[in-house]
Write a protein that holds these residues in place. Structure first.
Motif, PDB file in Angstrom:
ATOM      1  N   HIS A 156      -5.213  -7.979 -38.220  1.00  0.00           N
ATOM      2  CA  HIS A 156      -6.361  -8.500 -38.984  1.00  0.00           C
ATOM      3  C   HIS A 156      -7.676  -8.368 -38.224  1.00  0.00           C
ATOM      4  N   ALA A 157      -7.736  -7.410 -37.307  1.00  0.00           N
ATOM      5  CA  ALA A 157      -8.965  -7.208 -36.530  1.00  0.00           C
ATOM      6  C   ALA A 157      -9.587  -5.839 -36.811  1.00  0.00           C
ATOM      7  N   ALA A 158      -9.073  -5.139 -37.818  1.00  0.00           N
ATOM      8  CA  ALA A 158      -9.631  -3.810 -38.135  1.00  0.00           C
ATOM      9  C   ALA A 158     -11.036  -3.954 -38.709  1.00  0.00           C
ATOM     10  N   GLY A 159     -11.709  -2.832 -38.850  1.00  0.00           N
ATOM     11  CA  GLY A 159     -13.021  -2.823 -39.490  1.00  0.00           C
ATOM     12  C   GLY A 159     -14.174  -3.081 -38.546  1.00  0.00           C
ATOM     13  N   GLU A 160     -13.909  -2.990 -37.231  1.00  0.00           N
ATOM     14  CA  GLU A 160     -15.003  -3.193 -36.272  1.00  0.00           C
ATOM     15  C   GLU A 160     -15.784  -1.886 -36.103  1.00  0.00           C
ATOM     16  N   MET A 161     -16.399  -1.488 -37.223  1.00  0.00           N
ATOM     17  CA  MET A 161     -17.120  -0.207 -37.223  1.00  0.00           C
ATOM     18  C   MET A 161     -18.326  -0.235 -36.286  1.00  0.00           C
ATOM     19  N   GLY A 162     -18.805  -1.415 -35.939  1.00  0.00           N
ATOM     20  CA  GLY A 162     -19.911  -1.512 -34.978  1.00  0.00           C
ATOM     21  C   GLY A 162     -19.490  -1.099 -33.582  1.00  0.00           C
TER      22      GLY A 162
ATOM     23  N   ILE B 236      -8.907  16.351 -15.565  1.00  0.00           N
ATOM     24  CA  ILE B 236      -8.060  15.441 -16.347  1.00  0.00           C
ATOM     25  C   ILE B 236      -8.746  14.085 -16.517  1.00  0.00           C
ATOM     26  N   SER B 237      -9.376  13.638 -15.445  1.00  0.00           N
ATOM     27  CA  SER B 237     -10.051  12.339 -15.504  1.00  0.00           C
ATOM     28  C   SER B 237     -11.195  12.367 -16.525  1.00  0.00           C
ATOM     29  N   GLN B 238     -11.967  13.470 -16.508  1.00  0.00           N
ATOM     30  CA  GLN B 238     -13.069  13.612 -17.455  1.00  0.00           C
ATOM     31  C   GLN B 238     -12.538  13.721 -18.890  1.00  0.00           C
ATOM     32  N   TYR B 239     -11.505  14.542 -19.064  1.00  0.00           N
ATOM     33  CA  TYR B 239     -10.927  14.728 -20.390  1.00  0.00           C
ATOM     34  C   TYR B 239     -10.363  13.415 -20.919  1.00  0.00           C
ATOM     35  N   THR B 240      -9.672  12.691 -20.057  1.00  0.00           N
ATOM     36  CA  THR B 240      -9.087  11.405 -20.451  1.00  0.00           C
ATOM     37  C   THR B 240     -10.163  10.432 -20.919  1.00  0.00           C
ATOM     38  N   ALA B 241     -11.303  10.430 -20.219  1.00  0.00           N
ATOM     39  CA  ALA B 241     -12.386   9.521 -20.598  1.00  0.00           C
ATOM     40  C   ALA B 241     -12.879   9.844 -22.004  1.00  0.00           C
ATOM     41  N   TYR B 242     -13.022  11.143 -22.299  1.00  0.00           N
ATOM     42  CA  TYR B 242     -13.457  11.540 -23.642  1.00  0.00           C
ATOM     43  C   TYR B 242     -12.403  11.138 -24.680  1.00  0.00           C
ATOM     44  N   LEU B 243     -11.162  11.466 -24.389  1.00  0.00           N
ATOM     45  CA  LEU B 243     -10.084  11.192 -25.345  1.00  0.00           C
ATOM     46  C   LEU B 243      -9.979   9.686 -25.617  1.00  0.00           C
ATOM     47  N   ALA B 244     -10.041   8.910 -24.541  1.00  0.00           N
ATOM     48  CA  ALA B 244      -9.916   7.456 -24.678  1.00  0.00           C
ATOM     49  C   ALA B 244     -11.090   6.868 -25.456  1.00  0.00           C
ATOM     50  N   SER B 245     -12.270   7.466 -25.294  1.00  0.00           N
ATOM     51  CA  SER B 245     -13.441   6.949 -26.008  1.00  0.00           C
ATOM     52  C   SER B 245     -13.224   7.073 -27.518  1.00  0.00           C
ATOM     53  N   GLY B 246     -12.811   8.245 -27.956  1.00  0.00           N
ATOM     54  CA  GLY B 246     -12.565   8.441 -29.386  1.00  0.00           C
ATOM     55  C   GLY B 246     -11.408   7.598 -29.885  1.00  0.00           C
ATOM     56  N   ILE B 247     -10.336   7.560 -29.112  1.00  0.00           N
ATOM     57  CA  ILE B 247      -9.157   6.794 -29.535  1.00  0.00           C
ATOM     58  C   ILE B 247      -9.497   5.309 -29.657  1.00  0.00           C
ATOM     59  N   THR B 248     -10.246   4.781 -28.707  1.00  0.00           N
ATOM     60  CA  THR B 248     -10.606   3.361 -28.762  1.00  0.00           C
ATOM     61  C   THR B 248     -11.461   3.083 -29.994  1.00  0.00           C
ATOM     62  N   SER B 249     -12.379   3.978 -30.312  1.00  0.00           N
ATOM     63  CA  SER B 249     -13.194   3.788 -31.514  1.00  0.00           C
ATOM     64  C   SER B 249     -12.316   3.775 -32.763  1.00  0.00           C
ATOM     65  N   ILE B 250     -11.342   4.671 -32.805  1.00  0.00           N
ATOM     66  CA  ILE B 250     -10.466   4.758 -33.975  1.00  0.00           C
ATOM     67  C   ILE B 250      -9.583   3.510 -34.073  1.00  0.00           C
ATOM     68  N   VAL B 251      -9.131   3.008 -32.932  1.00  0.00           N
ATOM     69  CA  VAL B 251      -8.363   1.749 -32.930  1.00  0.00           C
ATOM     70  C   VAL B 251      -9.259   0.603 -33.408  1.00  0.00           C
ATOM     71  N   ASN B 252     -10.505   0.556 -32.966  1.00  0.00           N
ATOM     72  CA  ASN B 252     -11.400  -0.517 -33.402  1.00  0.00           C
ATOM     73  C   ASN B 252     -11.643  -0.491 -34.904  1.00  0.00           C
ATOM     74  N   PHE B 254      -9.377   0.936 -37.250  1.00  0.00           N
ATOM     75  CA  PHE B 254      -8.136   0.789 -38.029  1.00  0.00           C
ATOM     76  C   PHE B 254      -7.176  -0.276 -37.513  1.00  0.00           C
ATOM     77  N   GLN B 255      -7.154  -0.525 -36.203  1.00  0.00           N
ATOM     78  CA  GLN B 255      -6.083  -1.344 -35.635  1.00  0.00           C
ATOM     79  C   GLN B 255      -4.771  -1.008 -36.348  1.00  0.00           C
ATOM     80  N   PRO B 256      -4.394   0.270 -36.321  1.00  0.00           N
ATOM     81  CA  PRO B 256      -3.140   0.631 -36.995  1.00  0.00           C
ATOM     82  C   PRO B 256      -1.955   0.113 -36.196  1.00  0.00           C
ATOM     83  N   GLU B 257      -0.844  -0.043 -36.854  1.00  0.00           N
ATOM     84  CA  GLU B 257       0.343  -0.456 -36.107  1.00  0.00           C
ATOM     85  C   GLU B 257       0.695   0.635 -35.084  1.00  0.00           C
ATOM     86  N   VAL B 258       0.558   1.891 -35.505  1.00  0.00           N
ATOM     87  CA  VAL B 258       0.882   3.016 -34.609  1.00  0.00           C
ATOM     88  C   VAL B 258      -0.264   4.020 -34.613  1.00  0.00           C
TER      89      VAL B 258
END
Lengths: 317, 317
Positions: A156-162, B236-252, B254-258
């Motif tokens: 229930h924490a999705a939608g943090e588009m900011g 790898i460290s630079q690439y990981t930082a880029y990958l993690a940045s996008g992934i974290t935004s996508i998690v924020n 959707f907060q998908p289960e997977v």
């Protein structure tokens, strides 16, 4: 049948009776009691609800259920407010406290999700299949409604588009990341951009409009730009680029039928959206599709919380 | 009952019979005919399907329906391939062409969405409620499955997670924007980072591993880093930082289960994901929630297209 919606904020509690079409029949507001226990707040809400029911010439039986939106994280199934900083709540079974007072089923929802559901059901997105809402305020709030259902993720924490990063390593964000959309495109960020530009431009009209740096508002630069103040126009152009960048990314992810912009700044209407739309038309991945996302401003203003909370029972949550 | 899935690519056409649990019973592959009409391609697919049905000792009546995934945009309701650059298709009623050849209902789907559905139904996300998939390849593909349903937006073009800007004004992206996630975190981007670092470091192990700049692969820097090559570890460290940045935004968002990572690079497994997870654990907006997104690698590899396409009739599309 009618529905009761309650918008529980840190400063005010607003409640209203809402029809199944999302129209407010009667609403009222009280101050949120300071440093109050959850029990005390539940009591205040119950009194407010009964007062409104009487005021509308209805009785408790006319109200099907009560929805409450909260500026924090909730666990709807358990009726628990997990964290609400403004009210000092942490793992409070607020749904049950209020059910005991009201004798009605109570559903909880996050306030940004309630606003999104309200615009989807009865506002700028009425009749659409998917809506993403962004509220440009102190921060950037977000809500997602897909196929008659609030999407809130596994926790229930999705939608943090900011909190998508648009500038890796950029401005500090209060979430702990750097370069978040919120740090560039919230009303707070616009005020920062405005103040920074005022410091560089002691002759800008923005000084006379705002009076001082401390009195700068979200509308200062817009108002000065309307008077052809060059520095203000630069602020708006910079802010628009940030806002459009995040909005385009969100459209590329969701391609929602409606992307709805709320919050105080949305009062600028097409002055705000028209330049954003220009960038979106150029950069949207699906710019050549026959169907495109409609970018619109919210319609329900401060009533969105009441309406969205009230309408929860009508949607699959 | 069995289901037929077809993965129609620019180079190969793969098809397979799939059980209702997502297991491939028998599959086969043919070359995609070059410069062929949609009719010709439909004929080749039909022949391949009948051959597989015979090979499995089944008859046409054992197959409930046929799903076809395409590397392009489709209109599933109309059975139309809107645009598929690799095949030269534009507004081709391919579903109907193939239905006529097969005597079966045919459903079309975008290949990234098919892969996401496959991992949701029968792979890394089996049993979950919501899954977002990112495929790290030449570009970054994306698919979203929520509550047993592919989410593809108002125009079936949603899920372009590679085209969120993580560095406003940064690297040019082939979509027309600057600073897209794809321009920093696709396998193509990793190769660019690798080559740039090799030029600066003529003594790096990466030179002997790759042979030349032209032969750099997505695994070059990973292999050299495993041998403690400093320059490779920086890549790898630079690439990981880029990958993690996008992934974290996508998690924020959707907060998908997977959140499921596919594509060639996902073969690096935890070597790839573990440092990403470290950043995600620090920056996820919901890092304190009891329930968190599971970040995992895809399980179905190149079969995901066949499986996802085959299983379409089992899900609400």
């Amino acid at each position: 049948m009618y529905y009761m919606g309650v918008d529980l904020g840190g400063t005010n509690i607003a409640a209203g009776i809402v029809s199944d079409r999302g129209e407010i029949v009667l609403k009222s507001t009280v101050k949120t009691p300071e440093v109050a226990s959850p029990e005390k707040i539940a009591l205040v809400i119950a009194e407010l609800c009964f007062e409104i029911i009487r005021g509308a010439g209805l009785c408790a039986e006319d109200i099907s259920a009560v929805g409450v939106c909260v500026p924090g994280s909730v666990l709807p199934e358990e009726g628990i407010v997990e964290v609400c900083v403004n009210l000092g709540f942490r793992n409070v079974p607020f749904g049950h406290l209020l059910e005991a007072r009201l004798g009605k089923a109570v559903k909880l929802v996050n306030d940004a999700n309630a606003a999104a559901l309200a615009e989807y059901a009865a506002g700028a997105g009425r009749g659409c299949q998917s809506l993403v809402m962004l509220t440009l305020g102190t921060g950037i709030g977000g809500g997602i409604v897909i196929n008659n259902r609030i999407y809130s993720g596994v926790n229930h924490a999705a939608g943090e588009m900011g909190h998508i990063v648009i500038h890796q390593g950029g401005e500090e964000c209060k979430c702990g990341r750097r370069g978040c959309f919120e740090a560039y495109a919230s009303a707070t960020a616009l005020k920062r951009l405005t103040r920074d530009k005022m410091k560089e431009n002691p002759d800008s009209v923005m000084w006379s409009l705002a009076g001082s740096l401390d009195s700068v508002g979200g509308g200062t630069a817009f108002e000065a730009a309307a008077r052809n103040d060059k520095a203000a126009m630069q602020v708006i152009s910079q802010y628009t680029a940030y806002l459009a960048s995040g909005i385009t990314s969100i459209v590329n992810i969701f391609q929602p039928e409606v992307l709805c912009i709320g919050g105080g700044l949305s009062g600028e209407g097409e002055t705000l959206l028209s330049p954003v739309r220009e960038i979106l038309d150029r950069e949207d991945f699906a710019r050549n599709s026959k169907k495109r996302t409609r970018l619109v401003t919210a319609m329900l203003g401060n009533d969105a919380g009441i309406i969205g909370a009230a309408m929860l029972p009508l949607y699959d949550i």
